[in-house]
Design an enzyme around this catalytic site. Structure first.
Site, PDB file in Angstrom:
ATOM      1  N   TYR A  74      24.568  39.057  79.091  1.00  0.00           N
ATOM      2  CA  TYR A  74      24.331  40.396  78.527  1.00  0.00           C
ATOM      3  C   TYR A  74      22.868  40.779  78.715  1.00  0.00           C
ATOM      4  O   TYR A  74      21.978  39.963  78.463  1.00  0.00           O
ATOM      5  CB  TYR A  74      24.706  40.440  77.027  1.00  0.00           C
ATOM      6  CG  TYR A  74      26.191  40.248  76.861  1.00  0.00           C
ATOM      7  CD1 TYR A  74      27.066  41.323  76.975  1.00  0.00           C
ATOM      8  CD2 TYR A  74      26.737  38.981  76.679  1.00  0.00           C
ATOM      9  CE1 TYR A  74      28.446  41.137  76.897  1.00  0.00           C
ATOM     10  CE2 TYR A  74      28.116  38.783  76.598  1.00  0.00           C
ATOM     11  CZ  TYR A  74      28.966  39.871  76.710  1.00  0.00           C
ATOM     12  OH  TYR A  74      30.318  39.694  76.652  1.00  0.00           O
ATOM     13  N   SER A  75      22.628  42.024  79.141  1.00  0.00           N
ATOM     14  CA  SER A  75      21.254  42.512  79.264  1.00  0.00           C
ATOM     15  C   SER A  75      20.693  42.719  77.866  1.00  0.00           C
ATOM     16  O   SER A  75      21.387  43.237  76.986  1.00  0.00           O
ATOM     17  CB  SER A  75      21.219  43.867  79.985  1.00  0.00           C
ATOM     18  OG  SER A  75      21.878  43.792  81.219  1.00  0.00           O
ATOM     19  N   CYS A 254      21.071  49.823  86.545  1.00  0.00           N
ATOM     20  CA  CYS A 254      21.826  48.849  85.761  1.00  0.00           C
ATOM     21  C   CYS A 254      23.135  49.465  85.275  1.00  0.00           C
ATOM     22  O   CYS A 254      23.190  50.645  84.936  1.00  0.00           O
ATOM     23  CB  CYS A 254      20.996  48.378  84.566  1.00  0.00           C
ATOM     24  SG  CYS A 254      21.720  46.944  83.725  1.00  0.00           S
ATOM     25  N   GLU A 294      20.525  45.536  88.809  1.00  0.00           N
ATOM     26  CA  GLU A 294      21.343  44.546  88.085  1.00  0.00           C
ATOM     27  C   GLU A 294      22.649  45.237  87.688  1.00  0.00           C
ATOM     28  O   GLU A 294      22.685  46.010  86.731  1.00  0.00           O
ATOM     29  CB  GLU A 294      20.617  44.041  86.846  1.00  0.00           C
ATOM     30  CG  GLU A 294      21.367  42.880  86.210  1.00  0.00           C
ATOM     31  CD  GLU A 294      20.442  42.000  85.389  1.00  0.00           C
ATOM     32  OE1 GLU A 294      19.861  41.048  85.971  1.00  0.00           O
ATOM     33  OE2 GLU A 294      20.277  42.282  84.204  1.00  0.00           O
ATOM     34  N   TYR A 296      27.112  44.911  87.359  1.00  0.00           N
ATOM     35  CA  TYR A 296      28.148  43.914  87.070  1.00  0.00           C
ATOM     36  C   TYR A 296      29.513  44.564  86.980  1.00  0.00           C
ATOM     37  O   TYR A 296      29.605  45.774  86.953  1.00  0.00           O
ATOM     38  CB  TYR A 296      27.813  43.179  85.770  1.00  0.00           C
ATOM     39  CG  TYR A 296      27.305  44.053  84.631  1.00  0.00           C
ATOM     40  CD1 TYR A 296      28.196  44.640  83.733  1.00  0.00           C
ATOM     41  CD2 TYR A 296      25.934  44.309  84.464  1.00  0.00           C
ATOM     42  CE1 TYR A 296      27.727  45.436  82.685  1.00  0.00           C
ATOM     43  CE2 TYR A 296      25.465  45.097  83.423  1.00  0.00           C
ATOM     44  CZ  TYR A 296      26.368  45.663  82.537  1.00  0.00           C
ATOM     45  OH  TYR A 296      25.906  46.457  81.513  1.00  0.00           O
TER      46      TYR A 296
HETATM   47  P1  FAD Z   1      36.836  38.293  79.475  1.00  0.00           P
HETATM   48  O1  FAD Z   1      37.530  37.523  78.439  1.00  0.00           O
HETATM   49  O2  FAD Z   1      35.948  37.563  80.421  1.00  0.00           O
HETATM   50  O3  FAD Z   1      37.886  39.153  80.289  1.00  0.00           O
HETATM   51  C1  FAD Z   1      37.456  39.961  81.382  1.00  0.00           C
HETATM   52  C2  FAD Z   1      38.422  41.125  81.535  1.00  0.00           C
HETATM   53  O4  FAD Z   1      39.718  40.615  81.872  1.00  0.00           O
HETATM   54  C3  FAD Z   1      38.596  41.944  80.246  1.00  0.00           C
HETATM   55  O5  FAD Z   1      38.574  43.315  80.589  1.00  0.00           O
HETATM   56  C4  FAD Z   1      39.966  41.523  79.720  1.00  0.00           C
HETATM   57  O6  FAD Z   1      40.603  42.579  78.993  1.00  0.00           O
HETATM   58  C5  FAD Z   1      40.693  41.206  81.018  1.00  0.00           C
HETATM   59  N1  FAD Z   1      41.790  40.214  80.822  1.00  0.00           N
HETATM   60  C6  FAD Z   1      41.846  39.182  79.955  1.00  0.00           C
HETATM   61  N2  FAD Z   1      43.015  38.491  80.096  1.00  0.00           N
HETATM   62  C7  FAD Z   1      43.707  39.099  81.083  1.00  0.00           C
HETATM   63  C8  FAD Z   1      44.959  38.869  81.709  1.00  0.00           C
HETATM   64  N3  FAD Z   1      45.746  37.871  81.333  1.00  0.00           N
HETATM   65  N4  FAD Z   1      45.347  39.712  82.697  1.00  0.00           N
HETATM   66  C9  FAD Z   1      44.547  40.733  83.092  1.00  0.00           C
HETATM   67  N5  FAD Z   1      43.338  41.009  82.540  1.00  0.00           N
HETATM   68  C10 FAD Z   1      42.927  40.205  81.560  1.00  0.00           C
HETATM   69  N6  FAD Z   1      28.490  43.689  79.395  1.00  0.00           N
HETATM   70  C11 FAD Z   1      28.125  44.507  78.357  1.00  0.00           C
HETATM   71  O7  FAD Z   1      28.990  44.990  77.611  1.00  0.00           O
HETATM   72  N7  FAD Z   1      26.800  44.778  78.133  1.00  0.00           N
HETATM   73  C12 FAD Z   1      25.815  44.275  78.918  1.00  0.00           C
HETATM   74  O8  FAD Z   1      24.619  44.557  78.681  1.00  0.00           O
HETATM   75  C13 FAD Z   1      26.178  43.422  79.997  1.00  0.00           C
HETATM   76  N8  FAD Z   1      25.237  42.907  80.802  1.00  0.00           N
HETATM   77  C14 FAD Z   1      25.588  42.110  81.840  1.00  0.00           C
HETATM   78  C15 FAD Z   1      24.588  41.603  82.669  1.00  0.00           C
HETATM   79  C16 FAD Z   1      24.931  40.811  83.750  1.00  0.00           C
HETATM   80  C17 FAD Z   1      23.827  40.296  84.645  1.00  0.00           C
HETATM   81  C18 FAD Z   1      26.293  40.513  83.994  1.00  0.00           C
HETATM   82  C19 FAD Z   1      26.678  39.645  85.154  1.00  0.00           C
HETATM   83  C20 FAD Z   1      27.278  40.992  83.166  1.00  0.00           C
HETATM   84  C21 FAD Z   1      26.958  41.797  82.086  1.00  0.00           C
HETATM   85  N9  FAD Z   1      27.933  42.298  81.210  1.00  0.00           N
HETATM   86  C22 FAD Z   1      27.555  43.140  80.192  1.00  0.00           C
HETATM   87  C23 FAD Z   1      29.375  41.937  81.343  1.00  0.00           C
HETATM   88  C24 FAD Z   1      29.661  40.704  80.419  1.00  0.00           C
HETATM   89  O9  FAD Z   1      29.004  39.563  80.942  1.00  0.00           O
HETATM   90  C25 FAD Z   1      31.152  40.357  80.321  1.00  0.00           C
HETATM   91  O10 FAD Z   1      31.661  40.204  81.628  1.00  0.00           O
HETATM   92  C26 FAD Z   1      31.973  41.395  79.582  1.00  0.00           C
HETATM   93  O11 FAD Z   1      31.507  41.545  78.236  1.00  0.00           O
HETATM   94  C27 FAD Z   1      33.461  40.962  79.508  1.00  0.00           C
HETATM   95  O12 FAD Z   1      33.521  39.683  78.935  1.00  0.00           O
HETATM   96  P2  FAD Z   1      34.671  39.283  77.908  1.00  0.00           P
HETATM   97  O13 FAD Z   1      34.489  37.848  77.580  1.00  0.00           O
HETATM   98  O14 FAD Z   1      34.753  40.251  76.785  1.00  0.00           O
HETATM   99  O15 FAD Z   1      35.972  39.479  78.788  1.00  0.00           O
END
Ligand code: FAD
Ligand code: A2P
Length: 296
Positions: A74-75, A254, A294, A296
């Site tokens: 997360y940023s 971003c 940056e 994602y």
């Molecule tokens: P996950 O559990 O990883 O799931 C990912 C997606 O898959 C979700 O949409 C979920 O609904 C879907 N999913 C789950 N199960 C299934 C299934 N069985 N079939 C189909 N789809 C499914 N995010 C922010 O909100 N703010 C930030 O500032 C931010 N900064 C970032 C900076 C960087 C450098 C990077 C790489 C990423 C950033 N992100 C940011 C994104 C963050 O890292 C996560 O990827 C995001 O919050 C989703 O993670 P999660 O664990 O909630 O979802």
């Protein structure tokens, strides 16, 4: 929350358990989806700079692999001093990831995003496993007179909020921003803007130094009659933006990965109009350290 024992996670660099202060939804009722400002008490030893990210390891096991959940990045949305200026907290801007099942026409809670929901549901005292801080790509230029152009979509506003607070909200000893700050912000509609109240205060106090232009994709149209995306808004000001970059401005992007192809093709088109060699121009910005991405 319960967590697996600490040594289990010890392969993560610098992991620590810290406590949430609170999480608040920060968009209006007509915004598509929910975005939360998450405020975390990280203590005085978690030192970070504006533009860095951190990792969060959500509790529990991954439903697919049955193994412990892995880290999400997360940023950081606060300055090094934190929102309260005490230097002991860090803030994030998190979109709650939900899964919309087209077949049933309803959300499927079993498939919701693990970490974003954990963070958005955090309450004061929730224990959060954190790694980092990481990242150098989005750091600010050292010279505080350098103009800064910020291009954000959605939660990509996080590092920009940190910059804006450093420029205009905090009284930073021996670092006084004298450049121009220009924010281009892309969101769906006026209910989906993020931190706008804070930013408008800054515009009021520093009208000649800070400007914001919104691209409201579901409320405005671009000149071709399509959705107003961030690249269309930047294009409206192409002469000023190119002028600032020629003069050494730094440009930061971003948010959605999907915005970059549109932005690059817009810039390529503008270069063509102006008789500039696009590849050389972009390479020059990258070489000079003026280009920061940056997504994602
Ligand atoms: P996950 O559990 O990883 O799931 C990912 C997606 O898959 C979700 O949409 C979920 O609904 C879907 N999913 C789950 N199960 C299934 C299934 N069985 N079939 C189909 N789809 C499914 N995010 C922010 O909100 N703010 C930030 O500032 C931010 N900064 C970032 C900076 C960087 C450098 C990077 C790489 C990423 C950033 N992100 C940011 C994104 C963050 O890292 C996560 O990827 C995001 O919050 C989703 O993670 P999660 O664990 O909630 O979802
Ligand atoms: P839209 O959702 O109307 O297509 P999000 O809130 O999902 O992070 O999105 C932030 C903004 O980025 C929204 O206005 C969204 O528009 C817009 N967007 C979506 N796809 C692109 C793209 N390819 N280029 C630029 N902006 C985009």
């Amino acid at each position: 929350c319960t967590f697996p024992t600490f040594p289990f996670f010890s392969f993560f660099h610098g992991i620590r358990a810290i406590r949430g202060i609170g999480s608040d939804a920060i968009v209006g009722a007509d915004a598509p989806g929910e975005v939360c400002h998450v405020h975390i008490n990280c203590g005085p030893t978690f030192r970070y700079w504006e533009g860095q990210s951190l990792g969060v390891v959500p509790p529990g096991l991954c439903p697919k692999s049955g193994k412990p959940n892995t880290v999400r990045l997360y940023s950081i949305a606060s300055t090094r001093y934190g929102d309260d200026g005490a230097g002991t907290s860090v803030s994030l801007c998190v979109r709650r990831a939900v899964y919309w099942d087209k077949e049933t026409g309803a959300e499927d809670p079993a498939k919701k995003g693990i970490c974003s929901n954990f963070l958005c549901d955090a309450t004061p005292g929730t224990e959060i496993m954190m790694t980092g801080p990481t990242g150098q790509v989005m750091l600010l230029p050292k010279d505080p007179s350098t103009p800064v152009i910020m291009v954000a979509t959605g939660t990509g506003i996080a590092p920009m909020r940190a910059y804006i607070r450093r420029f205009f909200v905090e009284d930073v000893p021996s670092w006084n921003f004298t450049g121009l700050a220009w924010l281009f912000m892309g969101v769906a509609n006026s209910d989906a803007t993020l931190y706008d109240d804070e930013f408008q205060e800054c515009v009021k106090r520093f009208p000649g130094q800070f400007r914001i232009d919104y691209a409201l994709s579901r409320e405005q149209n671009n000149k071709k009659g399509g959705k107003m995306y961030i690249q269309d808004k930047v294009e409206e000001y192409k002469d000023q933006v190119f002028g600032l970059l020629d003069g050494g401005a730094h440009m930061y992007f971003c948010g959605l990965k999907g915005m970059m192809p549109g932005i690059l093709s817009m810039l390529e088109g503008v270069c063509k109009e102006k008789g500039i060699d696009y590849e050389e121009w972009l390479e020059g910005l990258k070489k000079n350290g003026q280009w920061h991405v940056e997504v994602y």
